[in-house]
Write a protein that holds these residues in place. Sequence first.
Motif, PDB file in Angstrom:
ATOM      1  N   THR A 294       0.848  -1.278  -0.005  1.00 48.09           N
ATOM      2  CA  THR A 294      -0.173   0.058  -0.104  1.00 48.09           C
ATOM      3  C   THR A 294       0.833   1.135  -0.251  1.00 48.09           C
ATOM      4  O   THR A 294       0.250   2.082  -0.581  1.00 48.09           O
ATOM      5  CB  THR A 294      -0.995  -0.040   1.208  1.00 48.09           C
ATOM      6  N   THR A 295       1.986   1.184   0.666  1.00 47.82           N
ATOM      7  CA  THR A 295       2.692   2.482   0.626  1.00 47.82           C
ATOM      8  C   THR A 295       3.289   2.797  -0.923  1.00 47.82           C
ATOM      9  O   THR A 295       3.524   3.947  -1.020  1.00 47.82           O
ATOM     10  CB  THR A 295       3.965   2.458   1.651  1.00 47.82           C
ATOM     11  N   VAL A 296       3.779   1.743  -1.441  1.00 48.13           N
ATOM     12  CA  VAL A 296       4.306   1.906  -2.704  1.00 48.13           C
ATOM     13  C   VAL A 296       3.199   2.569  -3.623  1.00 48.13           C
ATOM     14  O   VAL A 296       3.163   3.606  -4.418  1.00 48.13           O
ATOM     15  CB  VAL A 296       4.499   0.525  -3.568  1.00 48.13           C
ATOM     16  N   VAL A 297       2.009   2.101  -3.554  1.00 50.78           N
ATOM     17  CA  VAL A 297       0.686   2.535  -4.096  1.00 50.78           C
ATOM     18  C   VAL A 297       0.546   4.143  -4.012  1.00 50.78           C
ATOM     19  O   VAL A 297       0.437   5.050  -4.729  1.00 50.78           O
ATOM     20  CB  VAL A 297      -0.631   1.850  -4.149  1.00 50.78           C
ATOM     21  N   ASP A 298       0.691   4.297  -2.487  1.00 48.43           N
ATOM     22  CA  ASP A 298       0.493   5.931  -2.206  1.00 48.43           C
ATOM     23  C   ASP A 298       1.501   6.644  -2.802  1.00 48.43           C
ATOM     24  O   ASP A 298       1.362   7.927  -3.211  1.00 48.43           O
ATOM     25  CB  ASP A 298       0.588   5.875  -0.601  1.00 48.43           C
ATOM     26  N   ALA A 299       2.686   6.229  -2.793  1.00 48.63           N
ATOM     27  CA  ALA A 299       3.759   6.917  -3.451  1.00 48.63           C
ATOM     28  C   ALA A 299       3.550   7.169  -4.933  1.00 48.63           C
ATOM     29  O   ALA A 299       3.879   8.108  -5.330  1.00 48.63           O
ATOM     30  CB  ALA A 299       5.282   6.344  -3.290  1.00 48.63           C
ATOM     31  N   LEU A 300       3.147   6.101  -5.621  1.00 53.79           N
ATOM     32  CA  LEU A 300       2.728   6.238  -7.183  1.00 53.79           C
ATOM     33  C   LEU A 300       1.639   7.232  -7.273  1.00 53.79           C
ATOM     34  O   LEU A 300       1.660   7.963  -8.177  1.00 53.79           O
ATOM     35  CB  LEU A 300       2.009   4.755  -7.375  1.00 53.79           C
ATOM     36  N   VAL A 301       0.888   7.041  -6.482  1.00 55.21           N
ATOM     37  CA  VAL A 301      -0.477   8.233  -6.482  1.00 55.21           C
ATOM     38  C   VAL A 301       0.291   9.420  -6.426  1.00 55.21           C
ATOM     39  O   VAL A 301      -0.211  10.648  -7.094  1.00 55.21           O
ATOM     40  CB  VAL A 301      -1.510   7.799  -5.576  1.00 55.21           C
ATOM     41  N   ALA A 302       0.963   9.677  -5.450  1.00 56.18           N
ATOM     42  CA  ALA A 302       1.439  11.121  -5.159  1.00 56.18           C
ATOM     43  C   ALA A 302       2.493  11.497  -6.231  1.00 56.18           C
ATOM     44  O   ALA A 302       2.496  12.830  -6.626  1.00 56.18           O
ATOM     45  CB  ALA A 302       2.471  11.103  -3.756  1.00 56.18           C
ATOM     46  N   ALA A 303       3.001  10.560  -6.767  1.00 57.36           N
ATOM     47  CA  ALA A 303       3.942  10.942  -7.946  1.00 57.36           C
ATOM     48  C   ALA A 303       3.235  10.984  -9.559  1.00 57.36           C
ATOM     49  O   ALA A 303       3.771  11.287 -10.314  1.00 57.36           O
ATOM     50  CB  ALA A 303       5.064   9.816  -8.194  1.00 57.36           C
ATOM     51  N   GLU A 304       2.028  10.678  -9.407  1.00 59.18           N
ATOM     52  CA  GLU A 304       0.987  10.799 -10.564  1.00 59.18           C
ATOM     53  C   GLU A 304       1.493   9.690 -11.446  1.00 59.18           C
ATOM     54  O   GLU A 304       1.244   9.909 -12.819  1.00 59.18           O
ATOM     55  CB  GLU A 304       0.877  12.012 -11.179  1.00 59.18           C
ATOM     56  N   LEU A 305       1.982   8.394 -11.074  1.00 63.52           N
ATOM     57  CA  LEU A 305       2.500   7.564 -11.771  1.00 63.52           C
ATOM     58  C   LEU A 305       1.508   6.304 -12.055  1.00 63.52           C
ATOM     59  O   LEU A 305       1.827   5.198 -12.812  1.00 63.52           O
ATOM     60  CB  LEU A 305       3.926   6.968 -11.539  1.00 63.52           C
ATOM     61  N   ASP A 306       0.476   6.372 -11.121  1.00 62.07           N
ATOM     62  CA  ASP A 306      -0.477   5.316 -11.019  1.00 62.07           C
ATOM     63  C   ASP A 306      -1.028   4.816 -12.173  1.00 62.07           C
ATOM     64  O   ASP A 306      -1.265   3.740 -12.859  1.00 62.07           O
ATOM     65  CB  ASP A 306      -1.301   5.432  -9.752  1.00 62.07           C
ATOM     66  N   VAL A 333      12.133  10.987   6.314  1.00 67.84           N
ATOM     67  CA  VAL A 333      12.384  10.792   4.774  1.00 67.84           C
ATOM     68  C   VAL A 333      11.250  10.404   3.871  1.00 67.84           C
ATOM     69  O   VAL A 333      10.908  10.983   2.856  1.00 67.84           O
ATOM     70  CB  VAL A 333      13.304   9.696   4.663  1.00 67.84           C
ATOM     71  N   LEU A 334      10.372   9.636   4.400  1.00 69.61           N
ATOM     72  CA  LEU A 334       9.226   9.137   3.662  1.00 69.61           C
ATOM     73  C   LEU A 334       8.175  10.415   3.564  1.00 69.61           C
ATOM     74  O   LEU A 334       7.642  10.696   2.415  1.00 69.61           O
ATOM     75  CB  LEU A 334       8.323   8.030   4.350  1.00 69.61           C
ATOM     76  N   ASP A 335       7.865  10.957   4.543  1.00 65.66           N
ATOM     77  CA  ASP A 335       7.105  12.349   4.650  1.00 65.66           C
ATOM     78  C   ASP A 335       7.663  13.322   3.667  1.00 65.66           C
ATOM     79  O   ASP A 335       6.971  14.006   2.830  1.00 65.66           O
ATOM     80  CB  ASP A 335       6.984  12.898   5.810  1.00 65.66           C
ATOM     81  N   ASP A 336       8.846  13.557   3.644  1.00 65.32           N
ATOM     82  CA  ASP A 336       9.361  14.585   2.630  1.00 65.32           C
ATOM     83  C   ASP A 336       9.246  13.753   1.061  1.00 65.32           C
ATOM     84  O   ASP A 336       8.952  14.552   0.221  1.00 65.32           O
ATOM     85  CB  ASP A 336      10.990  14.442   2.983  1.00 65.32           C
ATOM     86  N   LEU A 337       9.373  12.726   0.978  1.00 65.80           N
ATOM     87  CA  LEU A 337       9.176  12.030  -0.525  1.00 65.80           C
ATOM     88  C   LEU A 337       7.909  12.366  -0.924  1.00 65.80           C
ATOM     89  O   LEU A 337       7.403  12.752  -2.150  1.00 65.80           O
ATOM     90  CB  LEU A 337       9.571  10.436  -0.540  1.00 65.80           C
TER      91      LEU A 337
END
Length: 423
Positions: A294-306, A333-337
């Motif tokens: 789920t964290t990878v998916v959250d990051a993909l959404v935040a990066a608009e790569l999903d 680090v994760l919050d910054d990303l």
Amino acid sequence: HDRRAPRRQPPHDELTIAELLDANGLTTLKTAMTDSGVIQDLAVPGPMTLVAPTDAAFAALDPAVLAALLDPANVAELTDLLNYHVLPGDLDAGALATLESVSGSNGDDVLVDVLGQRIYFNDALVVDGDIAASNGRLHIVDTVLVPPVSLMETLEQRGLTTLVAAIDQAGLRGVLTNANVTIFAPTEDAFAAMDPAELAFLMDPGNVQVLRERLQHHVFGVEQRFSEYFLQAKLASLATTLHFFDLQGFIPTIDHVVVTTINLPATDGVVKEIDEVLDAPVDLVDALLANGFTTVVDALVAAELDDDLRSSPTPLTVFAPTNGAFSSLPPGVLDDLLDPANQAQLIDLLRYHIVDGGLQAREVRAVSTLPTLHGAPIAVDPSDGVLTLNLSLNGGTDVRFPDIFAANGAVHGILDVLEIPAP
């Protein structure tokens, strides 16, 4: 006392194939060969190769089918079936490894497939092979070969009644006729193991399109032996969904599902039986979610790569850090990303975890570096673990959850967030 020397028993390679039937306990086959007259053909100089079913193979036939074959009134059908087992030439294991098929004496092709140490004629496994005779060779198999009929007739003869009913319900009979395709055919047990509500939904006349797409997920537009699928590693079905082929202990699989009957040739295709109905395919993002990344998916959404991962026109491979891998990053680090101000940095990091090609673990292990969408390569050290375990990336990150397959690629779960190497 009788002082005469004992009668010398000739070695097997001095016996004809016809004489080897008794020597190898093939009593039912000998009876059938004798009744049909085919046994006379096994005594000529040759060379020839006999694919010889055991007594147990004949006993496994439907009793009514066996009785009909041995009925004198059906000698023509028996002769055709037995001649299908007689192949031209002296075909030892080495020769068989070079063949895709060979014509039986009745004119129909027999598929030849070699998977590791296992040799198959159609779906029949060689249990005792390379028995030399004076006029050729004998390979004893565990299944009686059946001369090919059409693909749909093959499904019906195999008793795959639910699959045939589903094909007709979906209007696919015409698509599968004279099409020269391969179908991975779920057995009756496969359909019985489904959730009854799911099966009822699929067979509802109002859901014909869903059923059609699900069945097309099992069909491939090429007619091939299993070893050819294994060498290709992956292939898209008629539903344009990606499938992955592998061997697990020399047992063939499709998307981790065991193929129980590998090659049943038809006059217009090949049937391979499986004991599960293949799941409806999902895209890479849904595969990540279904497996807890789920964290990878959250990051993909935040990066608009999903959306890019959902709709990629070419297969992709995602090396997905677990949720624990992200939690192990230094505080903040994760919050910054995930901060929108740092989106470019997040995009670079995620693209470094994505590779073109939808690669299985065994394909990853075959290379030393992988080019990523970011551009910087991932180093691969295949020295640790076995085929589907512990691939070492960049000198220490393990692939702990390999080969999670999606309709448009593959996911491999890793225990650390990869660092982009310095230029």
